[in-house]
Design a protein around this motif. Structure first.
Motif, PDB file in Angstrom:
ATOM      1  N   LEU A  19       0.830  -1.206   0.000  1.00 17.38           N
ATOM      2  CA  LEU A  19       0.000   0.000   0.000  1.00 17.38           C
ATOM      3  C   LEU A  19       0.864   1.255   0.000  1.00 17.38           C
ATOM      4  N   LEU A  20       1.901   1.274   0.814  1.00 15.23           N
ATOM      5  CA  LEU A  20       2.793   2.437   0.839  1.00 15.23           C
ATOM      6  C   LEU A  20       3.469   2.635  -0.515  1.00 15.23           C
ATOM      7  N   ASN A  21       3.819   1.540  -1.169  1.00 12.42           N
ATOM      8  CA  ASN A  21       4.422   1.655  -2.507  1.00 12.42           C
ATOM      9  C   ASN A  21       3.402   2.186  -3.513  1.00 12.42           C
ATOM     10  N   THR A  22       2.169   1.712  -3.435  1.00 15.58           N
ATOM     11  CA  THR A  22       1.119   2.195  -4.330  1.00 15.58           C
ATOM     12  C   THR A  22       0.893   3.696  -4.158  1.00 15.58           C
ATOM     13  N   LEU A  23       0.964   4.149  -2.903  1.00 16.86           N
ATOM     14  CA  LEU A  23       0.771   5.573  -2.607  1.00 16.86           C
ATOM     15  C   LEU A  23       1.998   6.416  -2.919  1.00 16.86           C
ATOM     16  N   ASP A  24       3.115   5.755  -3.240  1.00 14.90           N
ATOM     17  CA  ASP A  24       4.406   6.454  -3.389  1.00 14.90           C
ATOM     18  C   ASP A  24       4.714   7.249  -2.135  1.00 14.90           C
ATOM     19  N   PHE A  25       4.484   6.605  -0.989  1.00 18.51           N
ATOM     20  CA  PHE A  25       4.656   7.264   0.302  1.00 18.51           C
ATOM     21  C   PHE A  25       6.128   7.516   0.579  1.00 18.51           C
ATOM     22  N   SER A  26       6.451   8.729   1.008  1.00 20.55           N
ATOM     23  CA  SER A  26       7.817   9.093   1.374  1.00 20.55           C
ATOM     24  C   SER A  26       7.833   9.619   2.801  1.00 20.55           C
ATOM     25  N   PRO A  27       8.551   8.966   3.732  1.00 22.67           N
ATOM     26  CA  PRO A  27       8.614   9.464   5.113  1.00 22.67           C
ATOM     27  C   PRO A  27       9.190  10.863   5.231  1.00 22.67           C
ATOM     28  N   SER A  28       9.982  11.278   4.275  1.00 21.30           N
ATOM     29  CA  SER A  28      10.551  12.623   4.334  1.00 21.30           C
ATOM     30  C   SER A  28       9.571  13.693   3.895  1.00 21.30           C
ATOM     31  N   ARG A  29       8.441  13.258   3.313  1.00 24.05           N
ATOM     32  CA  ARG A  29       7.508  14.220   2.724  1.00 24.05           C
ATOM     33  C   ARG A  29       6.086  14.061   3.249  1.00 24.05           C
ATOM     34  N   ASP A  44       2.674 -11.138  10.596  1.00 23.76           N
ATOM     35  CA  ASP A  44       3.973 -10.497  10.828  1.00 23.76           C
ATOM     36  C   ASP A  44       3.838  -9.207  11.629  1.00 23.76           C
ATOM     37  N   SER A  45       3.415  -9.365  12.884  1.00 24.58           N
ATOM     38  CA  SER A  45       3.291  -8.207  13.761  1.00 24.58           C
ATOM     39  C   SER A  45       4.633  -7.529  13.990  1.00 24.58           C
ATOM     40  N   LEU A  46       5.683  -8.318  14.149  1.00 26.85           N
ATOM     41  CA  LEU A  46       6.992  -7.742  14.435  1.00 26.85           C
ATOM     42  C   LEU A  46       7.474  -6.848  13.298  1.00 26.85           C
ATOM     43  N   ALA A  47       7.374  -7.326  12.068  1.00 29.90           N
ATOM     44  CA  ALA A  47       7.812  -6.515  10.925  1.00 29.90           C
ATOM     45  C   ALA A  47       6.975  -5.245  10.810  1.00 29.90           C
ATOM     46  N   THR A  48       5.690  -5.350  11.107  1.00 33.79           N
ATOM     47  CA  THR A  48       4.819  -4.174  11.058  1.00 33.79           C
ATOM     48  C   THR A  48       5.268  -3.128  12.069  1.00 33.79           C
ATOM     49  N   LEU A  49       5.512  -3.560  13.315  1.00 37.14           N
ATOM     50  CA  LEU A  49       5.962  -2.620  14.338  1.00 37.14           C
ATOM     51  C   LEU A  49       7.304  -2.005  13.961  1.00 37.14           C
ATOM     52  N   ARG A  50       8.215  -2.820  13.477  1.00 34.35           N
ATOM     53  CA  ARG A  50       9.539  -2.293  13.102  1.00 34.35           C
ATOM     54  C   ARG A  50       9.421  -1.269  11.977  1.00 34.35           C
ATOM     55  N   ARG A  51       8.566  -1.546  11.001  1.00 35.05           N
ATOM     56  CA  ARG A  51       8.408  -0.621   9.874  1.00 35.05           C
ATOM     57  C   ARG A  51       7.855   0.722  10.359  1.00 35.05           C
ATOM     58  N   LEU A  52       6.794   0.674  11.152  1.00 37.08           N
ATOM     59  CA  LEU A  52       6.161   1.909  11.616  1.00 37.08           C
ATOM     60  C   LEU A  52       7.067   2.673  12.579  1.00 37.08           C
ATOM     61  N   HIS A  53       7.744   1.946  13.452  1.00 35.86           N
ATOM     62  CA  HIS A  53       8.667   2.587  14.399  1.00 35.86           C
ATOM     63  C   HIS A  53       9.787   3.297  13.652  1.00 35.86           C
ATOM     64  N   ALA A  54      10.298   2.665  12.595  1.00 44.59           N
ATOM     65  CA  ALA A  54      11.406   3.247  11.830  1.00 44.59           C
ATOM     66  C   ALA A  54      10.990   4.498  11.066  1.00 44.59           C
ATOM     67  N   MET A  55       9.708   4.679  10.853  1.00 47.59           N
ATOM     68  CA  MET A  55       9.230   5.844  10.111  1.00 47.59           C
ATOM     69  C   MET A  55       9.239   7.113  10.953  1.00 47.59           C
ATOM     70  N   GLY A  56       9.480   6.976  12.254  1.00 48.83           N
ATOM     71  CA  GLY A  56       9.595   8.146  13.113  1.00 48.83           C
ATOM     72  C   GLY A  56       8.331   8.975  13.127  1.00 48.83           C
ATOM     73  N   SER A  57       8.479  10.287  13.090  1.00 43.50           N
ATOM     74  CA  SER A  57       7.340  11.190  13.219  1.00 43.50           C
ATOM     75  C   SER A  57       6.443  11.192  11.986  1.00 43.50           C
ATOM     76  N   SER A  58       6.848  10.544  10.907  1.00 45.70           N
ATOM     77  CA  SER A  58       5.993  10.488   9.720  1.00 45.70           C
ATOM     78  C   SER A  58       4.891   9.444   9.861  1.00 45.70           C
ATOM     79  N   ALA A  59       4.950   8.595  10.904  1.00 52.30           N
ATOM     80  CA  ALA A  59       3.885   7.638  11.193  1.00 52.30           C
ATOM     81  C   ALA A  59       3.337   7.924  12.578  1.00 52.30           C
TER      82      ALA A  59
END
Length: 287
Positions: A19-29, A44-59
């Motif tokens: 979904l993020l790829n479809t949206l062309d989502f950029s954490p910097s923008r 894959d709860s762990l991968a989900t948490l890691r992905r969102l946590h790594a996005m910082g204030s953009s998530a």
């Protein structure tokens, strides 16, 4: 800069990535608001948490009932349920950092012309009161008594919001916090006086007599506000027709059950949204 609200992910990390790829989502923008239930039931709860946590204030991630369940299991040894898929997170080497981050996520957000919650809002609450009560509960979840609260979190009572005088007379301990959290993370149906029901989990059309969806209460104080929520996967499946009540936007489209993960692109102070549906290839099969 684009703004998105996304419904319940529930550990479907591949669907989130797609979904993020479809949206062309950029954490910097761009900024993503995830409306709770980040984890559990999916693969894959762990991968989900890691992905969102790594996005910082953009998530900006809200807490849902499954996220709170993970915290209670991890921090107080609360029993798991048969359909839980939390072992990867519970055994992860970065478990402590992820749980600390999760425990500090909000229960409600009011931004860009939208009130965002995981489940619902009691009819007696205004937007301002909803935010005040959410922040009050967040203080408990983040504070020195958080372990005691998680040990006492489960339960359906109190079921109805009371006046301050009646609360002082009838409520004890963490009753007020449990009430607020149950409304924000578990509410689907209530009666005209706001008494919550936690038994019915079907669609709105099959609600028992005397109960109605929280957003349909005629006296609801937030009825002129735009509210986005998740939690109710049987309410608005893309395969079963559109949801039309005004001013409310349900975004749990049952990804974990084989439907879609849905994002709503929002424009501040405009009512229209652009919906993007991402089919889930990791669906859990219900019993």
């Amino acid at each position: 800069m684009a703004l998105y609200m996304i419904g319940d992910i529930q550990g479907c990390d591949i669907a989130l990535e797609n979904l993020l790829n479809t949206l062309d989502f950029s954490p910097s923008r761009d900024t993503l608001y995830a409306l709770g239930d980040l984890v559990n039931r999916g693969p894959d709860s762990l991968a989900t948490l890691r992905r969102l946590h790594a996005m910082g204030s953009s998530a900006v991630c809200l807490l849902g009932n499954h996220d709170l369940h993970l915290l209670a299991v991890a921090l107080t040894g609360a029993p798991t349920k048969r359909q839980d898929t939390l072992d990867d997170t519970l055994q992860a080497p970065d478990r402590s950092a992820l749980l600390h981050w999760l425990r500090h996520c909000p229960l409600a957000v009011h931004a860009h012309g939208w009130l965002m919650v995981h489940a619902g809002v009691l009819p007696q609450w205004t937007v301002e009161q909803t935010m005040t009560l959410a922040q009050e509960a967040e203080t408990v979840l983040r504070g020195e008594t958080h372990l005691a609260f998680f040990a006492d979190m489960y339960g359906n009572h109190p079921q109805q919001w009371l006046s301050a005088e009646d609360q002082a007379r009838h409520w004890q301990g963490f009753d007020r916090t449990r009430m607020v959290i149950n409304a924000l993370t578990r509410l689907r149906l209530c009666d005209a006086d706001g008494r919550m029901d936690f038994v019915h989990k079907g669609d709105a059309q099959t609600a028992p007599p005397g109960l109605m969806p929280w957003y349909a209460i005629p006296t609801r104080q937030t009825r002129t506000e735009r509210i986005a929520f998740g939690h109710w996967s049987t309410l608005n499946k893309p395969s079963s027709g559109a949801f039309t009540p005004p001013m409310v936007l349900p975004l749990d489209n049952g990804c974990v059950w084989g439907e879609c993960l849905t994002a709503a692109e929002i424009t501040p102070h405009r009512p229209d949204v652009i919906l993007t549906h991402q089919p889930c290839a990791q669906a859990q099969q219900p019993d």
